[in-house]
Write a protein that holds these residues in place. Structure first.
Motif: not given
Length: 391
Positions: A91-113
């Motif tokens: 579950v920790t590994l799965l949570g880490g992977v999900l956190a990576y992709f979720v944070s990437g989605h949240a920071l997408q506006p910053l990357r676009s900027f």
């Protein structure tokens, strides 16, 4: 979701991720516990069997049953503990992977900027505007950046306008001075040596200033030139070499060309780019040497190489030579008639067409100038012809 700030986006997504992880972990651990409890119950049922005629009962004084029960419980505890650790790790590994992709989605506006900021170049300031459809933390930064770009564009426009106005104002008096000097020389062919030397110096400097003024005027008017000509480079290179043949013959320099490619742009400006590079190569090449122009297409780019056999350009000056009025050796440049604007104009033309120019290699054996331009198929040129980037 778009109205939320970046901080709230990350907060909500992290809370959702933690909640999902806890629910999943609780379900898995509960399922594992129930499974091992069932296993213990089955073992107890097996040890409590008696003869068919006798009723089932549990005797706590039965030593043999107590030992067997202890073994069953211990085995179940060990298995349950190991399984719980496996579940925690998974579950920790799965949570880490999900956190990576979720944070990437949240920071997408910053990357676009950041991508929009990186796309800003001196040649596209007027067409560049950073999108203000960003989280609240970046909205003020986006507006400030757009204001800065607008001010820079106004500054560059004012600089180009001043250069153009100055060139226009200088062109007429310089032409008048040149005509008067030539007329005086024609009417007084028998002047003394000192006067002839002075007149020759005046004529030479007037011609240099006239050439410099013409180049400055061309640089200030580049943005108004349409760039929608379908250009076949091989015939253009041959035309450039033909026009420069008299200059090459004076130094016994051989002019050669090879390759072919197609591009879209201003026929006049691309010709001037090739002419300036070839003329520069001829002027600085050693006598009885060779100047070669090569054109080829690589993927979506056109590569133009102009090779000479001159003294080379020191490494510390290989980027500075494209600045206006910069000359590696001022005395040598004046001897060859240079004013320090030829390569600057070439850089402007390349940037205007979305390309670039650089010194690919340089040594005592010669220099290779590399021009990179976007490649276009002439067969598709009638479909959509692009406009030049605004400098």
């Amino acid at each position: 979701m778009k109205r939320l700030s970046l901080q709230w986006r990350i907060t909500l997504m992290t809370a959702l991720l933690i909640c999902s992880t806890c629910v999943l972990m609780n379900c898995l651990v509960g399922y594992s516990g129930m499974r091992y409890m069932d296993s213990i119950g089955n073992e107890l049922s097996a040890h409590s069997k008696v003869e068919a005629a006798s009723p089932s009962s549990f005797d706590p004084t039965n030593k043999e049953l107590d030992d067997a029960l202890t073994i069953v419980v211990n085995d179940a505890q060990e298995s349950f503990g190991a399984t719980s650790w496996y579940i925690t790790a998974a579950v920790t590994l799965l949570g880490g992977v999900l956190a990576y992709f979720v944070s990437g989605h949240a920071l997408q506006p910053l990357r676009s900027f950041a991508a929009q900021v990186e796309s800003v170049r001196p040649d596209n300031l007027a067409d560049t505007k950073i999108s203000e459809d960003v989280p609240s933390e970046l909205r003020r930064c986006s507006a400030s950046f757009n204001d800065m770009i607008a001010r820079l564009d106004e500054g560059f426009s004012a600089q180009r306008q001043f250069t153009g106005n100055a060139a226009h104002e200088l062109r007429t008096p310089l032409a008048l001075m040149q005509a008067q000097v030539e007329l005086f020389c024609a009417e007084h062919p028998d002047v003394d040596a000192d006067t002839a030397s002075l007149l020759g110096l005046l004529q030479e400097q007037t011609e240099r200033m006239t050439h410099m003024t013409k180049t400055l005027l061309e640089m200030s008017e580049l943005r108004s030139v349409p760039c929608n000509d379908a250009i076949d480079l091989a015939p253009m290179i041959e035309e450039v070499l033909t026009d420069l043949a008299p200059l090459a013959e004076q130094k016994d320099i051989t002019l050669t060309s090879e390759g072919d490619a197609q591009t879209i742009g201003s026929d006049t400006l691309i010709y001037r780019l090739l002419f300036n590079l070839a003329e520069n190569a001829i002027r600085y090449s050693a006598p009885n040497s060779t100047v070669q122009i090569n054109a080829c297409a690589e993927g979506d780019r056109v590569l133009l190489r102009v090779r000479d056999q001159g003294p080379g350009i020191p490494e510390q000056y290989q980027t500075s030579i494209f600045q206006p009025f910069f000359r590696v050796d001022k005395s040598r440049s004046r001897a060859y008639g240079g004013v320090g604007l030829g390569l600057a104009l070439v850089w402007e033309i390349a940037a205007l067409h979305g390309g670039s120019i650089e010194v690919e290699e340089s040594s005592e054996r010669g220099t290779t100038m590399l021009v990179t331009l976007p490649a276009h198929n002439i067969e598709d040129a009638t479909k959509e012809l692009p406009l030049c980037h605004i400098c």
